[in-house]
Scaffold this motif. Structure first.
Motif, PDB file in Angstrom:
ATOM      1  N   UNK A   1       0.876  -1.019  -0.080  1.00 29.26           N
ATOM      2  CA  UNK A   1      -0.091   0.101   0.065  1.00 29.26           C
ATOM      3  C   UNK A   1       0.816   1.083  -0.106  1.00 29.26           C
ATOM      4  N   UNK A   2       1.838   1.260   0.768  1.00 25.02           N
ATOM      5  CA  UNK A   2       2.708   2.402   0.906  1.00 25.02           C
ATOM      6  C   UNK A   2       3.693   2.497  -0.459  1.00 25.02           C
ATOM      7  N   UNK A   3       3.958   1.580  -1.004  1.00 24.21           N
ATOM      8  CA  UNK A   3       4.495   1.509  -2.281  1.00 24.21           C
ATOM      9  C   UNK A   3       3.696   2.220  -3.321  1.00 24.21           C
ATOM     10  N   UNK A   4       2.467   1.757  -3.482  1.00 26.91           N
ATOM     11  CA  UNK A   4       1.492   2.109  -4.566  1.00 26.91           C
ATOM     12  C   UNK A   4       1.246   3.623  -4.383  1.00 26.91           C
TER      13      UNK A   4
ATOM     14  N   UNK B   1      -7.659  -0.656  -6.016  1.00 29.41           N
ATOM     15  CA  UNK B   1      -7.501  -2.113  -5.941  1.00 29.41           C
ATOM     16  C   UNK B   1      -6.555  -2.391  -4.726  1.00 29.41           C
ATOM     17  N   UNK B   2      -5.392  -1.678  -4.887  1.00 28.06           N
ATOM     18  CA  UNK B   2      -4.387  -1.916  -3.546  1.00 28.06           C
ATOM     19  C   UNK B   2      -5.138  -1.691  -2.236  1.00 28.06           C
ATOM     20  N   UNK B   3      -6.055  -0.660  -2.075  1.00 25.12           N
ATOM     21  CA  UNK B   3      -6.456  -0.077  -1.012  1.00 25.12           C
ATOM     22  C   UNK B   3      -7.661  -1.169  -0.339  1.00 25.12           C
TER      23      UNK B   3
ATOM     24  N   UNK C   1      -7.492  -4.409  -1.107  1.00 26.50           N
ATOM     25  CA  UNK C   1      -6.712  -5.569  -0.793  1.00 26.50           C
ATOM     26  C   UNK C   1      -6.100  -5.442   0.562  1.00 26.50           C
ATOM     27  N   UNK C   2      -5.347  -4.199   0.834  1.00 30.46           N
ATOM     28  CA  UNK C   2      -5.035  -3.821   2.174  1.00 30.46           C
ATOM     29  C   UNK C   2      -5.999  -4.005   3.316  1.00 30.46           C
ATOM     30  N   UNK C   3      -7.336  -3.558   2.963  1.00 36.93           N
ATOM     31  CA  UNK C   3      -8.260  -3.735   4.047  1.00 36.93           C
ATOM     32  C   UNK C   3      -8.645  -5.096   4.200  1.00 36.93           C
ATOM     33  N   UNK C   4      -8.769  -5.982   3.375  1.00 42.75           N
ATOM     34  CA  UNK C   4      -9.217  -7.286   3.283  1.00 42.75           C
ATOM     35  C   UNK C   4      -7.900  -8.194   4.053  1.00 42.75           C
ATOM     36  N   UNK C   5      -6.775  -7.740   3.581  1.00 42.68           N
ATOM     37  CA  UNK C   5      -5.581  -8.634   4.137  1.00 42.68           C
ATOM     38  C   UNK C   5      -5.301  -8.248   5.808  1.00 42.68           C
ATOM     39  N   UNK C   6      -5.549  -7.033   6.026  1.00 41.71           N
ATOM     40  CA  UNK C   6      -5.514  -6.690   7.391  1.00 41.71           C
ATOM     41  C   UNK C   6      -6.593  -7.490   8.182  1.00 41.71           C
ATOM     42  N   UNK C   7      -7.640  -7.246   7.756  1.00 44.38           N
ATOM     43  CA  UNK C   7      -8.874  -8.266   8.456  1.00 44.38           C
ATOM     44  C   UNK C   7      -8.435  -9.595   8.796  1.00 44.38           C
TER      45      UNK C   7
END
Lengths: 198, 198
Positions: free
Chosen positions: B145-148, B181-183, B185-191
């Motif tokens: 996420x930081x990279x994107x 799209x990255x954001x 994924x970030x939410x779902x992977x963190x969950x």
């Protein structure tokens, strides 16, 4: 990075959090260095000098925490390997485990506190620094945010195994407070960055 | 990192974006390596082998993009130094500048596309990988996420100077799509990460 990618559990996410924070501090230093001595920014030279001094200090502290994270992790792994055949051995192992877990929890917590400082430095860099480098101040705050959230995950792992509810509640509440502050800074610094970029 | 912190404009935010993405890929590799050969995860061994192969490939590609970012930046700096005394010199400089800006824009755009792949790998690592390392899959998606977002800032800088509205609109719209799209994924992977951590 090869060792990070390997099956060796350290360095792991905690160390990467610290490295990410250190990279953020380094970017603040770059913005400061690209502002120092520039005629267009002569009125903010003292503030920029102070900013550079602080960002370089925090960069060093983040790298120290990176090292410290691998050390407490290794110490914890050693405790896991202690014998647990007798009741005495089990009691000794449990006591040392709890102590090692609190030490292992403290390091990512300090990394998170330090990430808040990086976010504040990024704010000053974005507000006062050379506009040609403002995107780098933006990247710095994004790294501070990733650092804080990564550190939180590593605080959480340890909190889950620590049998001291008061300590856990207090630590996790402080962690949430830091995350809220960093997230607010991330939003405002990103807004400043895009605004100054035009 | 010393060169990053210095007044040398490269390496800068674009290279740091690529490094951040490479660190995310390295963490996915670590999760995979800590899952391979483990009896508890024997049913997912083929998926984990495939995951490791992909994460190591993307780690290498991110490091190539890091290098490439400093190169296109240096090329652009060289064009800025071209003479602009006559109309001919000015025209030549402007033409080369536009070409160099598009090249300098393409690299962070590719870094962003690659960060989406890192986020997808982090998702697979969080879903299938060793639960003892799930926090590292979480850190991987935070870095993606930081990279994107860092790459987006570096795309924006160039887009601001490129005199080709069609190219700019198309590039920035694609960039927004990647960020969305990255954001997600970030939410779902963190969950998933917090859920599996317990």
């Amino acid at each position: 990075m090869d060792k990070l990618a390997s099956k060796s559990p350290e360095p792991g996410g905690g160390s990467v959090a610290a490295l990410t924070g250190a990279l953020g501090a380094a970017l603040v230093s770059m913005v400061a260095n690209l502002t120092l001595g520039k005629d267009k920014y002569k009125e903010v030279q003292p503030q920029i000098e102070a900013l550079l001094k602080e960002s370089e200090k925090i960069r060093g502290e983040m790298l120290d925490l990176l090292q410290k994270d691998t050390e407490v992790y290794r110490a914890l792994s050693d405790v896991y390997k202690m014998p647990k055949n007798t009741d005495e051995e089990k009691a000794a192992r449990t006591a040392m485990m709890q102590e090692a877990l609190k030490k292992a929890c403290q390091v990512p917590f300090e990394i998170a506190l330090k990430s808040l400082e990086v976010a504040r430095l990024a704010e000053r860099a974005a507000d006062l620094g050379n506009v040609a480098a403002v995107s780098d101040a933006g990247v710095a705050v994004l790294l501070a945010q990733a650092c804080a959230q990564s550190a939180a995950l590593n605080v959480k792992i340890n909190v889950n195994s620590i049998k001291d509810d008061t300590y856990n509640r207090k630590t996790w509440a402080s962690m949430q407070d830091v995350l809220t502050q960093v997230a607010a800074l991330e939003r405002s610094v990103m807004a400043t960055t895009y605004k100054r970029m035009g």
